[in-house]
Design a protein around this motif. Structure first.
Motif, PDB file in Angstrom:
ATOM      1  N   ASP A  81      11.272 -39.801  23.955  1.00 47.84           N
ATOM      2  CA  ASP A  81      11.552 -39.926  22.527  1.00 47.84           C
ATOM      3  C   ASP A  81      10.282 -39.827  21.706  1.00 47.84           C
ATOM      4  O   ASP A  81      10.259 -40.210  20.540  1.00 47.84           O
ATOM      5  CB  ASP A  81      12.247 -41.268  22.248  1.00 47.84           C
ATOM      6  CG  ASP A  81      13.627 -41.347  22.894  1.00 47.84           C
ATOM      7  OD1 ASP A  81      14.266 -40.286  23.018  1.00 47.84           O
ATOM      8  OD2 ASP A  81      14.048 -42.451  23.273  1.00 47.84           O
ATOM      9  N   ASP A  82       9.212 -39.313  22.301  1.00 49.97           N
ATOM     10  CA  ASP A  82       7.948 -39.165  21.585  1.00 49.97           C
ATOM     11  C   ASP A  82       8.119 -38.136  20.477  1.00 49.97           C
ATOM     12  O   ASP A  82       8.574 -37.014  20.713  1.00 49.97           O
ATOM     13  CB  ASP A  82       6.856 -38.718  22.564  1.00 49.97           C
ATOM     14  CG  ASP A  82       5.464 -38.748  21.947  1.00 49.97           C
ATOM     15  OD1 ASP A  82       5.360 -39.029  20.739  1.00 49.97           O
ATOM     16  OD2 ASP A  82       4.494 -38.475  22.671  1.00 49.97           O
ATOM     17  N   VAL A  83       7.748 -38.528  19.246  1.00 50.18           N
ATOM     18  CA  VAL A  83       7.900 -37.625  18.105  1.00 50.18           C
ATOM     19  C   VAL A  83       6.893 -36.485  18.182  1.00 50.18           C
ATOM     20  O   VAL A  83       7.182 -35.361  17.778  1.00 50.18           O
ATOM     21  CB  VAL A  83       7.728 -38.403  16.778  1.00 50.18           C
ATOM     22  CG1 VAL A  83       7.871 -37.463  15.578  1.00 50.18           C
ATOM     23  CG2 VAL A  83       8.766 -39.525  16.686  1.00 50.18           C
ATOM     24  N   PHE A  84       5.710 -36.779  18.701  1.00 46.23           N
ATOM     25  CA  PHE A  84       4.658 -35.768  18.755  1.00 46.23           C
ATOM     26  C   PHE A  84       4.090 -35.622  20.166  1.00 46.23           C
ATOM     27  O   PHE A  84       2.934 -35.965  20.414  1.00 46.23           O
ATOM     28  CB  PHE A  84       3.534 -36.115  17.766  1.00 46.23           C
ATOM     29  CG  PHE A  84       3.986 -36.177  16.338  1.00 46.23           C
ATOM     30  CD1 PHE A  84       4.302 -35.014  15.645  1.00 46.23           C
ATOM     31  CD2 PHE A  84       4.104 -37.393  15.687  1.00 46.23           C
ATOM     32  CE1 PHE A  84       4.726 -35.067  14.321  1.00 46.23           C
ATOM     33  CE2 PHE A  84       4.526 -37.454  14.366  1.00 46.23           C
ATOM     34  CZ  PHE A  84       4.845 -36.286  13.685  1.00 46.23           C
ATOM     35  N   PRO A  85       4.887 -35.112  21.111  1.00 47.81           N
ATOM     36  CA  PRO A  85       4.334 -34.834  22.437  1.00 47.81           C
ATOM     37  C   PRO A  85       3.341 -33.685  22.325  1.00 47.81           C
ATOM     38  O   PRO A  85       3.322 -32.960  21.330  1.00 47.81           O
ATOM     39  CB  PRO A  85       5.574 -34.432  23.243  1.00 47.81           C
ATOM     40  CG  PRO A  85       6.519 -33.873  22.222  1.00 47.81           C
ATOM     41  CD  PRO A  85       6.289 -34.688  20.983  1.00 47.81           C
TER      42      PRO A  85
END
Length: 315
Positions: A264-268
């Protein structure tokens, strides 16, 4: 009447509160601060139990802090009552950018708020093909709903945050004294600091004459321009490091996505790579620029941001 004149007239009159959602995040906090500095009444919406230092700081500055259930349109409608504009600085994936913002939009409409500024703050995704950037696809999807709502909407597009060049965006490599790039050294790129973006957004929130899109860039720089800025900021000669054509970056994106587990990382890492790929194609180049709409704003050049990075104490 020129935009600056109509804005001045609007500023001379008492204005209703500006609602800011996401006011305890970095950008949202700065937007709320900038609004308060302009003499606006700020109503910051926060989730129940939000005890972040930013919430206390905004309250101390005079903002009205309103705890609200973001899952309830009824609660959000009550929180938006009497506002002149709702500014969303929410950050997240689908459940936030599409779902939560949709509830916030429905509440603004139900409360008869005249204007809505969505959480865009990015490159011009309207010129990008669907599927080229996950996070921007979500913004496009929400804005399609926004365009169907009976409310005046204004999106702020600002390119890349200049601040990212000193950390999250692997372009200016201080250790190697190189500027990394793909494709052409001559492609113009748009950069705006978070602070400048917040200042402009605050001015736009208080301006009832804003169009559907406002586009700003604190500086438009090519890769060679970034090289010059880094050299001037540090007093050390920076070179260029071309990794390859855009197809190379596209391949790296696909490989990185395949190797990384879902999260659920917004900015991988691959999301930042998508953003750079978009910029290097030139498709989302901002044009025309609306920097002069609020002439009191001083735009911070890339060189100053890089110089500030140099002056920071070593870790």
């Amino acid at each position: 009447m020129p935009a600056s004149s109509s804005f001045a007239s609007a500023q001379a009159r008492p204005v209703a509160p500006i609602v800011v959602a996401g006011a305890t995040g970095d950008l949202g906090f700065r937007i709320a601060q900038a609004l308060l500095q302009r003499g606006a009444t700020v109503r910051a919406l926060v989730r129940p139990g939000n005890h972040k230092p930013a919430a206390t700081a905004l309250q101390d500055l005079g903002a009205e802090m309103v705890e609200v259930d973001f899952n309830s349109v009824t609660a959000l409608t009550k929180a938006c009552a009497g506002a002149a504009c709702v500014v969303s600085a929410l950050s997240g994936l689908r459940e936030v950018i599409v779902d939560t913002q949709k509830r916030l939009l429905d509440a603004a409409v139900a409360a008869s708020v005249p204007r809505f500024i969505p959480s865009d703050f990015c490159i011009d995704y309207t010129h990008l093909p669907a599927g080229s950037n996950r996070n921007l696809d979500l913004r496009r999807e929400f804005n399609q709903r926004l365009d169907q709502a009976p409310i005046q909407a204004t999106s702020i597009l600002n390119g890349m945050f200049t601040d990212l060049l000193t950390g999250q965006a692997p372009v200016v490599l201080f250790g190697l004294k190189r500027v990394l790039y793909y494709g052409s050294t001559d492609q113009p790129l748009d950069f705006t600091t978070i602070a400048n973006t917040a200042e402009f957004t605050a001015a736009a929130a208080l301006d009832p004459t804003t169009p559907r899109y406002l586009r700003v860039a604190g500086e438009v720089a090519t890769v060679r321009g970034l090289q010059k800025a880094a050299t001037e900021a540090t007093g050390q000669a920076f070179g260029l490091l071309r990794v390859g054509g855009l197809w190379v970056l596209g391949t790296l994106i696909n490989v990185t996505k395949a190797l990384m587990p879902s999260s659920d990382d917004v900015f991988p890492p691959w999301q930042g790579m998508q953003y750079l790929h978009n910029m290097f194609t030139g498709l989302p180049k901002l044009n025309p620029l609306d920097n002069s709409r609020y002439p009191e704003i001083r735009w911070t050049p890339v060189r100053e941001v890089l110089a500030a990075r140099r002056s920071e104490p070593a870790a």
